[in-house]
Design an enzyme around this catalytic site. Structure first.
Site, short mmCIF file in Angstrom:
data_model
loop_
_atom_site.label_atom_id
_atom_site.label_comp_id
_atom_site.label_asym_id
_atom_site.label_seq_id
_atom_site.Cartn_x
_atom_site.Cartn_y
_atom_site.Cartn_z
N HIS A 113 -7.77 -10.98 -0.42
CA HIS A 113 -7.03 -10.57 0.77
C HIS A 113 -7.74 -11.14 2.01
O HIS A 113 -8.74 -10.60 2.47
CB HIS A 113 -6.96 -9.04 0.84
N GLY B 283 8.59 -7.74 -0.15
CA GLY B 283 7.82 -6.51 -0.09
C GLY B 283 8.67 -5.27 -0.09
O GLY B 283 8.93 -4.68 -1.15
N THR C 163 0.85 -1.19 0.00
CA THR C 163 0.00 0.00 0.00
C THR C 163 0.88 1.24 0.00
O THR C 163 1.72 1.41 0.87
CB THR C 163 -0.93 -0.01 1.22
N GLN D 237 -4.96 -7.67 -5.97
CA GLN D 237 -5.41 -8.07 -4.65
C GLN D 237 -6.75 -7.42 -4.31
O GLN D 237 -6.87 -6.19 -4.33
CB GLN D 237 -4.37 -7.71 -3.58
N ASN E 187 -3.97 -10.10 7.57
CA ASN E 187 -3.60 -8.82 8.20
C ASN E 187 -4.73 -8.09 8.92
O ASN E 187 -4.74 -6.86 9.00
CB ASN E 187 -2.94 -7.90 7.18
N ASN F 134 -3.25 -5.19 12.89
CA ASN F 134 -4.59 -4.63 13.03
C ASN F 134 -5.43 -5.31 14.11
O ASN F 134 -6.64 -5.46 13.99
CB ASN F 134 -5.32 -4.65 11.67
N ARG G 85 -4.44 -14.62 0.17
CA ARG G 85 -3.37 -14.31 1.12
C ARG G 85 -3.90 -14.53 2.54
O ARG G 85 -4.99 -14.07 2.88
CB ARG G 85 -2.92 -12.85 0.96
N TYR H 38 -7.94 -7.69 8.17
CA TYR H 38 -9.02 -7.03 7.41
C TYR H 38 -10.27 -7.92 7.44
O TYR H 38 -10.33 -8.91 8.17
CB TYR H 38 -8.53 -6.70 6.01
#
Length: 366
Positions: free
Chosen positions: A179, A320, A30, A103, A182, A239, A231, A184
């Site tokens: 996605h 990354g 991002t 993604q 992480n 998060n 992923r 979300y």
């Protein structure tokens, strides 16, 4: 495992119906540089084209709907203008011989009322505020209090993933990555720390995994399993998510994903961007349960990556942050050359500085 051994990181790889020229993946990053309307900018076209020597590019997280947005200036894939913007990106990557998957992202509770349509609260499996921040107006702010999604709203969420996958294919991608990592939305449903529902989407592992599996099946029905991956991040605290039994949870999830016939799983091993040994976890158990491509991610050095591929622990390795400052990372790794240092100040938001102005190896030597 019926996997070839002693494979080199720089050898081609058969990825579904396409061939990747090496086994190095650019992980989703991002960068908060979408233009008005959350459309990929001309700078994004250049940015991705510069990195097309990666065997595979996984795009930055891209929201499937206006409600799915959680950070300022992140691209979407739900409007005609966004589709057209991504088409310019995919055309530029393909023109340089690269491959790219998009993604698909819904942030769930990791958002702020300023980013939500009509200033509404973000949505979540349960009305539990995440102890995390989001990026708005050039600064990081605490996320807003979410509201719990009603049972009757969930088919609409699934439909948004389906439509987004269709839109991504229209934009010329080689595939999509759901996605599910992480912290979300889909990951929020998976975890017993963030999902306190008492309906058939909460409680047992089977119930908590239901939305992720329904969304993934919808994408597969729309564009085919040979173009679909996901992923996951089994133990990351990103998060504000955790689970009381991540091994059992993700063993189940991966078994079900394998039944769907997905092209790949992309696994963040350890804490996202942090320690690989953050919590004990048997990643080999996931590898054994999945017959498709296993992409390993998080903290890989060249030596660790070569060993993982040669030993068959992973098929592809995702990098990354190294790709931020090194558009020609593949060439640098192949030559065992020095790496540019990333400018962390320019990671999120801004202009071409720290985005498209990092020198390639050849330019740096001149």
């Amino acid at each position: 495992m019926s996997k070839k051994s002693n494979i080199n990181l720089f050898e081609p790889y058969q990825f579904g119906k396409i061939t990747l020229r090496n086994r190095i993946v650019m992980a989703p990053l991002t960068r908060n540089r979408a233009s008005a309307g959350n459309i990929p900018s001309a700078l994004a076209v250049e940015y991705y084209a510069q990195r097309a020597s990666a065997g595979l590019i996984i795009s930055e997280a891209t929201q499937i709907s206006p409600e799915g947005q959680g950070y300022e200036a992140t691209p979407g894939i739900h409007s005609p203008e966004q589709i057209a913007g991504w088409k310019k990106v995919t055309d530029a990557v393909h023109a340089r011989g690269g491959r790219i998957v998009l993604q698909l992202w819904h942030v769930g509770r990791v958002s702020h009322v300023r980013l939500q349509p009509n200033g509404q609260p973000p949505v979540a499996p349960s009305a539990i505020r995440a102890k995390t921040k989001t990026y708005i107006g050039g600064e990081f702010l605490e996320v807003s209090e979410p509201r719990a999604l009603a049972r009757e709203e969930l088919p609409g969420i699934v439909a948004s993933y389906r439509q987004a996958a269709r839109n991504a294919v229209e934009a010329g991608v080689d595939g999509v990555e759901v996605h599910g990592a992480n912290g979300y939305l889909l990951d929020q449903f998976l975890r017993d720390s963030s999902n306190k529902r008492t309906d058939d989407y909460g409680g047992s592992i089977e119930n908590r995994a239901r939305l992720l599996l329904e969304a993934t099946r919808a994408v597969v029905e729309e564009i085919g399993a040979e173009r679909t991956g996901i992923r996951i991040s089994p133990v990351t605290p990103a998060n504000d998510v955790s689970d009381s039994d991540p091994q059992a949870l993700f063993n189940y999830v991966v078994e079900k994903l394998n039944d769907i016939g997905l092209l790949f799983i992309h696994v963040i091993e350890g804490a996202t961007g942090g320690a690989r040994d953050f919590l004990p976890f048997d990643y080999a158990a996931l590898r054994q349960r999945f017959s498709g491509t296993y992409i390993a991610n998080n903290g890989y050095t060249l030596e660790l990556a070569q060993d993982a591929v040669a030993s068959g622990r992973a098929d592809l390795i995702a990098f990354g942050k190294l790709f931020i400052a090194n558009p020609d990372l593949v060439e640098r790794l192949r030559a065992n050359a020095g790496l540019n240092e990333p400018d962390k100040v320019t990671f999120y938001g801004g202009t071409e500085k720290g985005y498209t102005d990092y020198p390639a190896l050849q330019a740096a030597a001149e």
